[in-house]
Design an enzyme around this catalytic site. Structure first.
Site, mmCIF file in Angstrom:
data_model
loop_
_atom_site.group_PDB
_atom_site.id
_atom_site.type_symbol
_atom_site.label_atom_id
_atom_site.label_comp_id
_atom_site.label_asym_id
_atom_site.label_seq_id
_atom_site.Cartn_x
_atom_site.Cartn_y
_atom_site.Cartn_z
ATOM 1 N N SER A 1 0.819 -1.217 0.000
ATOM 2 C CA SER A 1 0.000 0.000 0.000
ATOM 3 C C SER A 1 0.855 1.269 0.000
ATOM 4 O O SER A 1 0.332 2.366 -0.178
ATOM 5 C CB SER A 1 -0.939 0.011 1.200
ATOM 6 N N LYS B 1 -5.939 4.663 8.123
ATOM 7 C CA LYS B 1 -4.786 5.401 7.593
ATOM 8 C C LYS B 1 -5.092 6.896 7.530
ATOM 9 O O LYS B 1 -4.284 7.736 7.945
ATOM 10 C CB LYS B 1 -4.419 4.872 6.206
#
Lengths: 829, 231
Positions: free
Chosen positions: A672, A715
């Site tokens: 990611s 996140k």
């Protein structure tokens, strides 16, 4: 029913607040319970969207074929146990009650107890009947043997025997006396001595006698000795005959008593085929050992109670006539088949065990010390086990498989398996097994067993796979809201109002990490409702509303967030270096997710890249030091491939680049951060600074497209919390993959800031979009001339790579060796 | 508490260890309730010694096996038996409060009786029975004799041996020999486990005659035996 803006978000533009967290609007009056006809588990809880799994459970419960055992897969808290037990209990009610099973003594081979099946409910009656039989005999047999009839017969036999012996001896003595002989007892045995006037004859007197008289005495003595010899030899034979005649008499009397006493047991139980043989064996043994009822009278043990009420059957000598009930059911037509859950499936709890006792230092056992296991109790019905528990118990899994394969329950202890036990043990008859086992576990267990255990798929043919989530549809939303209400009702909590249900729906989308789906984790939702109920009661509210749910969620997060706060504190104190303003070349904020227990949180990490001319190598420092996982390495290789295929196609890729997660001391995995890493490399190559107000998450493919990642909400929140603490500038934000928009279910604090335009969440589809946003410069398109638009990022990157290639080429020429006379080359510096 | 037991003197006579062992077992039973002073004899009967010297002498074991006998073999057998006897008595003394002496003695059983009388002791004659007795303890007493005193002895043994007691009264008129013949005949068919007789009865017959007829151990009881004795 539910709301979400219909406006399609554009990439590279901040998302509207409505995209950041899906909102729900339920009708004022919820539907009545059970409106959708879905299955409900025990306690009336609804199982939403699990039709496939429920159908599988029903099939496994109904099909009569062997080995169609069930493996229920799904996550914890999704109602798997509840659903299995509910369906199996319903199916069990329609099945006949199972047979009773008992173990009895094997009179031929005592170490192999005999298993006997009896019609349902009969085991207890049979046990009682046998106890009554022993009690009756303990009272009746002594009475029979004390009766005059027996005593007179016995006396007659004794008299007859005694007289035979006495008469013979008397005759011998009398004859001896007539012949002037005496019978003496000496250390060597009996001796016959000659007498004169009743006094022993001395040898000299004997010598003085005439030879004829000596010969007569000699003859008389020899005859008497011979007679004595015969008489003494006859004694054991006569005793044996006497003993047999007494035994015959006893047997006749005992037979009469036993016959009468056992008549009642025979009448009730003899029609059961296997009991016929057993009852015959009992009768024979009772007759053979009738004296035990005479020698073990109650005596002092009768205590205050009359002898007639003494429980003779409990005495050790009658143990072999007792009945050890392994399975006992209520009489037929009362209960249906059993559904058994074994929460501690040890080997012994599963297949039963044989206990041992210590007596005078010796270890012994018998059939009364056989104890049933879960397989006995669940025989002819259903057994529910947790797969992780049975796999973690030594020998239990192996024993379960063996029983299912052989279709019988054999009791083998772990000690026997390991040959640790050398004392006397038993080999009880195996009991035939007809069972449906339901294992409840997670998918990983199913997959691992499928892969590594060749028996598994043969024995567990049915998989019931519970959905983790369901798509958001009006029906599912209504069912979900109803499930919330039912949880509250079942636990006697305050009712949930409409807003509370709507807030729970939001939480369910967040748990599903998908704004288009609802998590079915009833366990977690129940926990939230229970905590909210606690808070509402403190506040003396009459119902649970959205704010209480919110508070409950925040409290739960707060309790678990110590590690998150420590990380944020380290960033705020500049121990962990993360910029949230300004700009820097080759430096970017990437985002990662950390999980501790069930709590997940995101945090920014600085990723830096450095470049120079080289041989087309991108060094992933994390991988070099073995801190990077395979997926992370894959991401770095993909970005390397992207560079190779995107820029300076006519020259070799003459780059050396290094990428590092700064201040990362644990492992890094997942791809990611690959987009962020590529952005930092592009920044380093183009020497265009990256705006540090942004953090980036997303993976990249070889075509430069940004792809979906997991944990997007955590996140974003992780970077938001840092920015919020430092002060939101309105410039800060997070670049996320466009495809992750549908996964957004952000906390209200982020949504609120976004709504106030203090924080931005910007979806991007490509690297070009991202680098433009991050550097404020255009990415640049490749023109017909073959080059990128001038001074665009891509142009600058390409030029840098071409310059690297030139430098490498010049350097290579400079060091190329001069050909020698014989054709070899010598290096020249 | 041990000191509270009454002291009783016993003279034990047997012609072989097999008989002595039976008598020792009875002593052991008595020692549970009495403090005993034991004078034990292994009697070398004259008749046995004479018989073994004859050229055709043979002994028949209790199982009916015939053995050749000689003077030397008989002496060796006596020697072995006295060893067994001594060990059995030692073992008894270790378990019970019994003081004992052991002697070899020549003569006959009546001599043992005389020793008992002179020591004011109970006489106990061992007899190893070939068959399990059919009856319990038989007590022989004179017709008018008060047996309450020694019935306690019979009672103790009866309870220890788990058997019954039967009392046979005998007319002790010395002129009436037929009474004694009847008694001996009765005993021959009785098969008692133990015979207890008063010294009065013994005077009318012999120990040998009683043992031959009853074929069981014999206790001869004098009136003075249970009198308190400090030892």
């Amino acid at each position: 029913m539910f709301t979400k803006t219909d406006k399609i978000p554009k990439s590279s533009e901040p998302l509207a607040a409505s995209h950041l967290c899906r909102q729900f609007s339920l009708p004022q009056k919820p539907k009545s319970k059970g409106a959708h006809g879905e299955d409900k588990g025990s306690g009336g809880l609804k199982l939403i969207g699990q039709e496939r799994a429920l159908q599988a459970i029903r099939f496994a419960a109904q099909t009569p074929h062997s080995n169609f055992n069930l493996f229920v897969t799904g996550q914890q808290g999704f109602g798997r146990h509840r659903a299995v037990l509910d369906i199996l209990t319903k199916e069990a009610l329609g099945k006949p009650a199972p047979q009773d099973w008992v173990y009895v003594h094997n009179f031929t081979n005592p170490h192999k107890p005999v298993a006997i099946s009896l019609p349902s409910g009969m085991a207890i009656r049979f046990k009682d009947a046998m106890q009554t039989l022993i009690d009756d005999l303990a009272n009746e047999i002594p009475a029979l043997f004390e009766a005059d009839a027996y005593q007179s017969k016995r006396r007659a036999l004794e008299q007859e025997f005694g007289e035979q012996h006495e008469k013979a001896f008397e005759q011998l003595m009398s004859d001896a006396h007539d012949k002037n002989l005496a019978l003496l007892r000496t250390p060597m045995g009996f001796m016959v001595a000659a007498t004169i006037n009743d006094q022993p004859m001395k040898p000299e007197d004997f010598e003085a006698l005439p030879k004829k008289q000596q010969a007569l005495i000699d003859k008389n003595i020899r005859e008497t000795q011979d007679l004595l010899e015969v008489l003494l030899k006859q004694i054991p034979k006569r005793e044996k005959t006497h003993r047999h005649s007494i035994e015959n008499l006893n047997s006749t009397v005992a037979n009469e008593g036993v016959e009468n006493a056992i008549k009642e047991v025979n009448g009730e139980f003899r029609q059961i085929e296997k009991l016929k043989q057993y009852l015959d064996d009992v009768k024979a043994d009772l007759i053979e050992n009738a004296e035990q009822f005479l020698t073990s009278g109650p005596g002092a043990h009768a205590g205050a109670f009359p002898v007639a009420t003494t429980k003779h059957y409990s005495r050790p000598e009658y143990q072999r006539y007792s009945v050890n009930i392994m399975v006992s059911n209520p009489p037929q037509g009362h209960s249906g088949a059993p559904v058994v859950t074994e929460n501690l499936p040890t080997l012994a709890n599963l297949v039963g065990r044989i206990e041992h006792m210590s007596e005078m230092g010796a270890i012994f056992t018998d059939f009364t010390m056989i104890h049933p296991g879960a397989l006995h109790r669940a025989n002819s019905g259903y057994l529910v086990l947790d797969v992780l528990q049975i796999l973690s118990e030594p020998f239990a899994w192996d024993a379960l498989k063996r029983c299912l394969k052989t279709k019988q329950i054999s009791i083998v202890s772990a000690q026997e398996r390991l040959s640790l036990f050398s004392t006397t043990s038993l080999e009880p008859d195996p009991i035939p097994l007809d069972i449906r086992v339901a294992l409840v576990g997670e998918r990983i267990h199913y997959y691992l067993l499928s892969m590594y255990d060749p028996d598994f798929l043969k024995l567990f043919k049915i998989q019931a796979d519970f959905n983790d989530e369901v798509p958001i549809t009006p029906a599912n939303i209504a069912d979900f809201a109803e499930m919330g209400q039912l949880i509250a009702q079942k636990d006697k909590l305050l009712p949930l109002n409409k807003s509370a249900c709507e807030r729970l729906l939001i939480e369910a989308t967040r748990m599903a990490e998908d704004a288009e789906r609802l998590s079915l984790n009833a366990g977690k939702l129940s926990d939230i409702i229970r905590e909210a109920n606690h808070l509402a009661k403190i506040a003396k509210a009459s119902s649970i509303d959205a704010s209480t749910i919110e508070e409950a969620i925040e409290n739960a997060e707060y309790r678990s967030s110590r590690q998150r706060e420590l990380t944020q504190e380290a960033i705020e104190r500049n121990i962990l270096l993360v910029e949230t303003s300004g700009s820097a070349i080759g430096q970017i904020n990437a985002l990662s997710v950390h999980q501790i227990g069930e709590f997940r949180f995101g945090r920014p990490s600085r990723v830096t890249a450095r470049v120079r001319a080289g041989k087309g190598e991108v060094v992933d420092i994390e991988r070099e030091v073995e801190l990077g996982g395979p997926l992370h390495s894959k991401g770095v290789m993909i970005l390397s491939a992207y560079l190779s295929s995107q820029y300076a196609l006519d020259v070799p890729l003459s780059l050396w680049a290094s990428i590092v997660f700064e201040q990362s001391y644990g492992g890094v995995d997942g791809d990611s951060a690959s987009a962020a890493e590529l952005f930092s490399v592009l920044s380093a190559l183009s020497e265009c600074p990256i705006n540090q107000s942004f953090a980036v998450t997303g993976s990249v493919n070889q075509l430069g497209e940004i792809q979906t990642i997991g944990g997007v909400n955590e996140k974003i929140e992780g970077f938001f919390d840092i920015c919020d603490h430092r002060g939101l500038t309105g410039q800060q934000g997070v670049l996320i993959p466009y495809s992750n928009i549908k996964h957004l279910a952000l906390r209200p604090r982020v949504v609120k800031a976004a709504k106030a335009k203090k924080f931005k969440i910007i979806p991007i589809k490509t690297i070009n979009e991202g680098i433009s946003l991050l550097t404020g410069n255009t990415a640049g398109k490749r023109l017909e001339t073959g080059s990128y638009s001038k001074n665009s990022i891509n142009d600058l990157v390409e030029k840098k790579l071409i310059s690297f290639a030139d430098r490498i080429r010049s350097y290579s020429r400079a060091v190329e060796p001069v050909p020698s006379a014989n054709g070899s080359k010598n290096g020249k510096r | 508490m041990e000191n509270d037991k009454p002291l009783v003197k016993i003279v034990l006579g047997a012609t072989c260890f097999a008989d002595a062992k039976v008598a020792i077992d009875i002593v052991e039973k008595l020692a549970r309730t009495l403090e005993l002073k034991l004078r034990a004899y292994l009697l070398k009967e004259d008749a046995a010694l004479y018989a073994s010297a004859l050229p055709f002498a043979r002994a028949i074991s209790p199982s009916g096996t015939s053995l050749e006998v000689s003077d030397i073999k008989m002496q060796q057998a006596y020697f072995a038996d006295i060893g067994f006897y001594e060990r059995a008595l030692k073992s008894l003394a270790e378990q019970s409060k019994v003081s004992w002496t052991l002697e070899e003695r020549k003569g006959n059983l009546d001599g043992i009786m005389e020793a008992a009388t002179s020591h004011e002791a109970i006489a106990l004659f061992g007899f190893n029975q070939l068959q399990k007795p059919r009856n319990g303890i038989v007590v022989l007493a004179g017709e008018d004799q008060d047996i309450s005193n020694f019935k306690s002895l019979a009672g103790t043994l009866s309870s220890e041996m788990n058997t019954s007691i039967e009392v046979l009264r005998v007319e002790t008129n010395e002129n009436n020999a037929s009474n004694m013949i009847d008694l001996l005949h009765k005993l021959q068919t009785k098969s008692p486990a133990l015979l207890i007789a008063t010294s009065e009865i013994i005077r009318m017959t012999s120990i040998n005659a009683l043992l031959d007829a009853s074929r069981c151990p014999l206790i001869v009881y004098n009136q003075f035996e249970f009198a308190a004795d400090s030892g």
